[in-house]
Every structure is written in C-alpha cells, then in structure tokens.
Design an enzyme around this catalytic site. Sequence first.
Site, PDB file in Angstrom:
ATOM      1  N   GLY A 149       0.788  -0.992   0.133  1.00 35.20           N
ATOM      2  CA  GLY A 149       0.053   0.070  -0.076  1.00 35.20           C
ATOM      3  C   GLY A 149       0.747   1.084   0.106  1.00 35.20           C
ATOM      4  N   VAL A 200       8.492  -2.760  -4.452  1.00 40.30           N
ATOM      5  CA  VAL A 200       9.689  -3.500  -4.474  1.00 40.30           C
ATOM      6  C   VAL A 200      10.237  -3.858  -5.857  1.00 40.30           C
ATOM      7  CG1 VAL A 200      11.311  -5.262  -3.366  1.00 40.30           C
ATOM      8  CG2 VAL A 200       9.021  -4.390  -2.169  1.00 40.30           C
ATOM      9  N   ASP A 251       1.871  -9.610  10.753  1.00 40.28           N
ATOM     10  CA  ASP A 251       1.310  -9.966   9.795  1.00 40.28           C
ATOM     11  C   ASP A 251       2.078 -11.178   8.874  1.00 40.28           C
ATOM     12  OD1 ASP A 251      -0.475  -9.259   7.641  1.00 40.28           O
ATOM     13  OD2 ASP A 251       0.689  -7.838   6.597  1.00 40.28           O
TER      14      ASP A 251
END
Length: 650
Positions: free
Chosen positions: A332, A336, A447
């Site tokens: 978000g 990369v 996460d």
Amino acid sequence: MFPSPLLLLVFLVPSTPFSFADSDNSSPAIFLSVCGKNQTQNAEKFDINFVDAMEKIFQNITISGFATSYSGNPLTVYGLGQCFSYLSHINCQLCYSQSRVKLPHCLPSTSGRIYLDGCFLEYSDRNVSGDSVDDEDAYSCSNTTVDRNTRPVFAKLTADLMENLTAEAGGNASYYQVGSVQVEQGVKAYGMAQCWRSLNSTGCRDCLDKGRKNIVGKCLPADDGKAMNAGCFLRYSTEPFYLSGNTSSGGDSSDKLTVIIVVTSVLVALLVFGIIFFWWKRRSTSSYEHDEADENHEIIRTITNSHLSFKYEDLIKATDNFSQNNKLGQGGYGAVYKGTLPDGKEIAVKRLFFNTRSWVDQFFNEVTLINQVQHKNLVKLLGCSVEGPESLLVYEFLSNTSLDHYLFDAFKKTALSWQRRFDIIVGTAEGLSYLHNASVVRIIHRDIKASNVLLDENFRAKISDFGLARYFAEDQSHLSTGLAGTFGYMAPEYIVHGQLTEKADIYSYGVLVLEIVTGRKNQNSISTSTEGHSLMQEIWQNYNSDTLIRLLDRDLEGKCSQEEAVKVFKVGLLCVQASPSLRPPMWKVVEMLTTKSSNMPTPTQPPFLNSHGAQNGLSETSSLSTSMKFPDLGDQASLNQISVSMFQGR
C-alpha cells in the site's frame, strides 16, 4: 538532502503561505482533499490496483509534469496527476510524493482527489480524465484582506488579471498561464490558471470560467483565493506563490528579482526562526525528550556514515530508474524492485513515499533494529538510502519471490513438493521462534501470511516485511494497540480487544500452516466450499471425524505419509485455538515438527468464519457478538497498507 539535522530544524517551522513550507515536513501544503461517498466492496484488490495506478503515474509525472493511468480489469482504478507548470522536476517529484502519501487516506472510497500547493492527484473507479467540472468543485478564500483604501483597486485589477490569465490559458497548448499586476507601491497581485492536459480546449475554458467566477465573485477583496475544480486550478494572491523561472506573461525582470529576493528571504527567515525554535524546544522539553531527540539525530548521523547507507543515485542506476521490468511486487505504501549493484550483487529495493519528521524517526529506528536481527529464516536488511525525495530500504534479493506466488497458482505449486512445504513450515516456525525468544529485541510481526514468506533459490523460507518498529515496556504482558494486519490471519483476542502478544503471531502461523497443507486460501475458502464453510471449519469437522487426510492438497496425494500430513494438520490446529493460552510457543512448535514424539496435545476448537461472516468459537477470553460482521474484503484484505511489527527490549 532531507535527513540532514540542519534541514530538520526547518521542518519544525510553522507553515507560511510560500510553497513547500509545512509545519512538520518539507512537503507542500494541502489545500483540499475530497473523498468519494461510495466504498469498494473488495478493498484488497482495489488497493492493489490503486497502488499500481499510482506507480504508473509516478513513472511519467516527474518527466512531463502530467500523467494518467489505469490498472486492473475488472475493478479498474484510474489515476490522474498534474504538477503545476511552475514547479521544477525535483519539486514536482516532492509534491507527487506528498500527494501519494495522503491520497490513500480516502481508501476504501472508490474515488478521491487532493490539491496541494503545486500539484493535483486523483483516483477513481471510472475514467475521470475528461471531467472539467463536477459537484465536488470548490473554492477557498483567505480570512485576510488588503488595506481598506486599496481594496477597490485591488479587486478591479485582480479581476482583470484573472480574466486575462484564464483566457490565455484556455487558448494555448500548455493550458497554463501566470502573471502579476502592480496594484500600488508595495502591493502586487499574482495569478495563475492551469487546466489538466487531459481536457479538450472547450472543457478547459469551461473549467477556468467557473473557477474564475467563484474566486473573483466570492473571494475578492481577500488577499488570496483558490478555485479547485475537477479539471483545473486557479489562484490569485498577494504572495509570489509561483516560481519565477516559468512565468510566461505579466512578468518582467523586476518580477524575477522580487521572487528571488522573496525566496531567499523566506529561506533565511525559516532557517533563523527554525534555529531559535529548536533552541527554545530544547530548553523547554524534559530531559527525556532532550535525550531522545539527540539519540534520533545520532542515529541519522550514524546510519548516513555507516555501511548501511546506500546512495540514492546508485539505487536509481541499480534498478534502471525503477523500471517496471524490475518490479517484484507492491504494497500500500511502496513497491519493491530488483536491482543489480556495480559488483554484480542482486538486491531488492523497497520504495517508501514518506517525508515527515515522525517517519524519519521511525524509519531509522526500524533500520537500526532490524539490522541487528540476523537469522537464516529472516530476510536480511542490507541498508537504506536517506537521500532524495524518497526513503528506500535495501534487502537481499530472493529469486523465488513469495510463497503465495507458488502456493495459490495451479501450475506453479507443483514445484512445492511435500518436503519443500514441510521445510517452509519448519523454517517459518524457526524464524518466528527466533523473533519471539532469541533476538536482541522481542519482536511481534503482526502480519504473518504467505505473501510475507519469501523463498530463496533453494525454496528456503524467509520471513519478510517487518514494517514499523517501536518498543513497549518489558514488564507489560501485552500491548493494547490499533488493529493492523490481514483479515483471515488475525487472532480473535486481537480483533476483539486489540491486545497484542506473541500468541497473535502463532495464530497467524497456524492459518498459514493449514493453507500450505491444503493449498487453499483461508480468506476465500467460504466461496469455494460446496457447503459454504470456511477452511478452518472444514478442517475442524474432518478432524473430529478422523478424515483430515481428505483435505490434503491433491498435488501431494501419494507423495507423503498420512502420519506426516496429519501431524502437520494438528500442529496448525494447535496454533489456531481460540484460547491464546492454549497455543504452543513457537519453540514448542519447532520441537513438535522436528521430533518423532507422538505425545501432542489435543487441539480445541478454533474460531472460524461461518457462512454469514461472523466469527465464533471463542473461549476463555471473550466472545465476539454473533451479530459482528466482517466485510467481504477479498483475499488477504489488509486493514492497513503497511505491515507493522512490535518490538520489546529484552
């Protein structure tokens, strides 16, 4: 370069009407932000398409000052970005970066737009590039006026100026015009008019005409007025808000000299006032805050001068200017890219669009802490770049990308043999065990999911994406914090109370284990189940009927022993138990997976999503109300767009 301690002084200065002065950063002021009323029904997929659309805009806007884009089909996200023509390429990039950081605040709305002091950015679920005016058009007038005796002349001359500028802007190829008029000794009116380049000439004139009528008819004799329409921006002010170099009418050499003097004076005043303000803050704050500020600045200096520091220009070259061909993935708040250093070493570069002072502190805190965490099952952070308009993180490059690219792809997952899957399960457990129990700081990832488990050339698992780091007191049993993570992987006690412990990671790990052995996503398992059951609900039913082997991924049938498969199923079930106290610590999970002992605890019922989306099956801690609903956010829908890890000093 923004991490310089000297520049950080300037960042603290209260905002002024001049461009690029803000109260807490070096970015342009926000004039207006508008979020749409409708919300997407699939936040995760919409977010992904949003990020991709914004990335495409970035590729072009800093070159030409304008860009449109779209991404996804269906659930298409359209984007439009326009830098005002008086900005340099560098300032355009800075302005876009700031708008790119702020605009996601509108998500999950299906549309949003933001006007900054220098640029405009918009996204929508429909093509908005041809819109010139709409119901969201707005204007803004300052609360101050010119001297009473000057008002009539000022109003008349400024109205004439704006009429001339809008007429000229609507008729030239660039859709842009600036100029000024001398009102009286020491008082000048500066004006600007610009349409987005996606409009046709008729749409541009309509937009400019509406904006001019609003600020001339409703703002004058205020000393500053702005019209912010769907397809254009207009402004007048007694301040020389546009840069002198690109003026195309209404200016002369004295205008240029005046602007140069104003720019110089403002910068000097900001610097002097910043030093005074910083000195006052140092005297007025507590010794703790004093020490903390010194420590942050020391961190900045240490990293800049250490082996962790990469030059921004070197990373630009390594990634071929962040070419789309080198793009590995996105989140978000950044993307990369694969890069190759001059010595041939391959790296992964993560771009982060943040410039605020608070982000600088958090950014360096993360770099210094994560750099201390070294384990074979953790992605290695090689360093960072603090130069240029973006913050960049540099990681080791892993050739096989992330686990989800293989596990949930019908063709690619054939590369995941039983042995490889088992090794990934064990490796991820060992990495988490190190984070929870053996690293220099206690780390809770928050996460854990398939997309955050990367695979090297030998398919060895490495946990990635540690996000933002912060400490909490060593004597605390848990952290009470806002939710961050991914639906379908979050522990029930974390959802209900926001209480974070290592048990939240263990729960997420358990979900991941069950996904690996079944080859199915937990979050969309209801839609793929013939009975409308979630993945955990199906697994629990088959566990009770002693038929777990039925849920083994068909690609693994006959390629592993039933005993091995059931053992891994049970480990996953032990980790996702509703009661956090019953979930085994990660070191125990590693032990159960790697030893042949058959003395495993008996799992208790996990929470699971029923066909109506309510989570149930909680015990010991607290139950969710049966009326509590979770929106259909699609596969792996993130509550926030950045993974957040929690650190506790040992």
